[in-house]
Scaffold this motif. Structure first.
Motif, PDB file in Angstrom:
ATOM      1  N   PHE A 220       0.835  -1.206   0.000  1.00  0.00           N
ATOM      2  CA  PHE A 220       0.000   0.000   0.000  1.00  0.00           C
ATOM      3  C   PHE A 220       0.869   1.255   0.000  1.00  0.00           C
ATOM      4  O   PHE A 220       0.624   2.202  -0.765  1.00  0.00           O
ATOM      5  CB  PHE A 220      -0.920  -0.021   1.227  1.00  0.00           C
ATOM      6  N   ILE A 221       1.868   1.274   0.857  1.00  0.00           N
ATOM      7  CA  ILE A 221       2.738   2.449   0.969  1.00  0.00           C
ATOM      8  C   ILE A 221       3.535   2.686  -0.312  1.00  0.00           C
ATOM      9  O   ILE A 221       3.734   3.836  -0.727  1.00  0.00           O
ATOM     10  CB  ILE A 221       3.685   2.305   2.182  1.00  0.00           C
TER      11      ILE A 221
ATOM     12  N   GLU B  53       2.620   2.273  -3.279  1.00  0.00           N
ATOM     13  CA  GLU B  53       1.737   3.006  -4.192  1.00  0.00           C
ATOM     14  C   GLU B  53       1.444   4.409  -3.676  1.00  0.00           C
ATOM     15  O   GLU B  53       1.382   5.363  -4.442  1.00  0.00           O
ATOM     16  CB  GLU B  53       0.426   2.233  -4.376  1.00  0.00           C
ATOM     17  N   TYR B  54       1.284   4.532  -2.365  1.00  0.00           N
ATOM     18  CA  TYR B  54       0.951   5.816  -1.737  1.00  0.00           C
ATOM     19  C   TYR B  54       2.051   6.853  -1.958  1.00  0.00           C
ATOM     20  O   TYR B  54       1.791   8.060  -2.013  1.00  0.00           O
ATOM     21  CB  TYR B  54       0.710   5.601  -0.247  1.00  0.00           C
TER      22      TYR B  54
ATOM     23  N   LYS C  87      -2.490   7.534   9.083  1.00  0.00           N
ATOM     24  CA  LYS C  87      -2.231   8.906   8.644  1.00  0.00           C
ATOM     25  C   LYS C  87      -2.585   9.792   9.809  1.00  0.00           C
ATOM     26  O   LYS C  87      -3.761   9.935  10.151  1.00  0.00           O
ATOM     27  CB  LYS C  87      -3.066   9.251   7.414  1.00  0.00           C
TER      28      LYS C  87
ATOM     29  N   ILE D 236      -5.647   4.246   7.609  1.00  0.00           N
ATOM     30  CA  ILE D 236      -5.983   4.343   6.186  1.00  0.00           C
ATOM     31  C   ILE D 236      -5.747   3.018   5.453  1.00  0.00           C
ATOM     32  O   ILE D 236      -6.100   2.885   4.291  1.00  0.00           O
ATOM     33  CB  ILE D 236      -5.204   5.482   5.497  1.00  0.00           C
TER      34      ILE D 236
ATOM     35  N   ILE E  15       2.966   9.624   7.954  1.00  0.00           N
ATOM     36  CA  ILE E  15       2.396   8.282   7.807  1.00  0.00           C
ATOM     37  C   ILE E  15       3.191   7.316   8.686  1.00  0.00           C
ATOM     38  O   ILE E  15       4.426   7.333   8.687  1.00  0.00           O
ATOM     39  CB  ILE E  15       2.452   7.814   6.341  1.00  0.00           C
TER      40      ILE E  15
ATOM     41  N   LYS F 127       4.592  12.003  -4.148  1.00  0.00           N
ATOM     42  CA  LYS F 127       4.628  12.625  -2.826  1.00  0.00           C
ATOM     43  C   LYS F 127       6.030  13.173  -2.556  1.00  0.00           C
ATOM     44  O   LYS F 127       7.040  12.545  -2.907  1.00  0.00           O
ATOM     45  CB  LYS F 127       4.281  11.604  -1.742  1.00  0.00           C
TER      46      LYS F 127
END
Length: 305
Positions: free
Chosen positions: A125-126, A128-129, A254, A259, A243, A133
């Motif tokens: 997940f991270i 992709e997150y 978050k 999340i 995060i 950023k």
């Protein structure tokens, strides 16, 4: 499917359980060093690699002590067998390791070095997150208590505790360095401090502190064998938010809000990893954490500053 396993310790048992679930009809062979070694149900013992028709083996799992990985891999190269290698790749870098890597590449042998945290939901997940950023800081911590790792066994006799067997928290917990490399790429600068001054009284390093420098941010990685209340986290400070990833809980926060949340655990990743290896690395020859990439990660751990 026929699979050769070299090393039947605790990590091998995790791979075996995953294999039996994914491929219940697979034929498992184990290369044993002693004929007096305790037999394991459902596994065919082999005492000399030349006894086995190696051409019929679909792949080999190398899960013996890190200190003999180099020798083991060298012995398998002539057979062109795909290699699933438990991390870390080697216990050393240098001329001999360089030569092995070159031979593997020249022969086009399929390789995958097992770092199963890449298959944990919170870290996927991270990854992709992170896209698009702006990162200001990354802090990684992994601390647990080595005597609790293998119940019923004196921790001082394990490879983790013994430098001469290739142990030490700096490479035993190479997962943290691996996922940093996987998420952020190769660092431009590396500095580190290793020590073994704790009450564990072992010859291997029980503390490691890395600073990995990138163009716009630094990553701190702290690893230890002596924390009694286990903690494994990844914190990323962005320009407008923070995060926190709790790896043991497979959750992402978050600020104080969750999340990402999954009931899957790190144990599940052994199954996901083997499925990926068989479906993609073996079947389609996908390049994913090959010996080349794993060797670069190992250099981060072992090269002099």
């Amino acid at each position: 499917m026929k699979i050769l396993i070299i090393g039947l310790g605790s990590i091998a048992q995790k791979h075996i359980r995953a294999l039996r679930k994914l491929r219940p009809d697979a034929e498992l062979y184990a290369l044993r060093s002693l004929k007096t070694a305790q037999k394991q149900e459902g596994i065919n013992d082999v005492y000399d690699i030349n006894e086995l028709e190696i051409g019929i083996i679909d792949f080999a799992i190398i899960s013996n002590p890190t200190s003999i990985h180099l020798k083991t891999i060298k012995s398998l190269i002539p057979f062109n067998t795909p290699l699933f290698i438990e991390k870390p790749l080697f216990s050393e870098i240098g001329k001999d390791a360089d030569q092995i890597i070159e031979e593997i590449n020249n022969k086009g042998i399929i390789t995958y070095v097992a770092c199963n945290l890449r298959f944990l939901g919170c870290l996927q997940f991270i990854k992709e997150y992170l896209k698009n950023k702006r990162i200001n800081e990354v802090n990684i911590y992994c601390g647990s208590y080595l005597p609790d790792w293998r119940v019923g066994r004196d921790y001082k006799t394990t490879y983790s505790a013994n430098k001469e067997l290739g142990g030490g928290v700096h490479i035993d917990l190479i997962h943290e360095i691996d996922y940093v490399y996987w998420m952020f790429g190769k660092p431009q600068r590396v500095s580190k401090v290793f020590s073994n001054h704790s009450s564990l009284e072992i010859s291997a390093y029980d503390y490691a502190n890395y600073i990995l420098g990138y163009d716009n941010f630094n990553t701190s990685v702290i690893l230890n064998y002596f924390r009694r209340d286990p903690k494994r986290t990844l914190e990323i400070v962005f320009e407008d938010e923070t995060i926190l990833v709790d790896i043991y809980k497979n959750k992402v926060y978050k600020n104080s809000d969750i999340i990402f949340d999954s009931e899957k655990t790190i144990m599940d990743t052994y199954e996901y990893q083997l499925q990926f290896f068989m479906d993609h690395v073996l079947a389609t020859k996908k390049q994913f954490n090959t010996v080349n990439e794993a060797y670069e990660i190992l250099k981060i751990c072992l090269e002099e500053d």
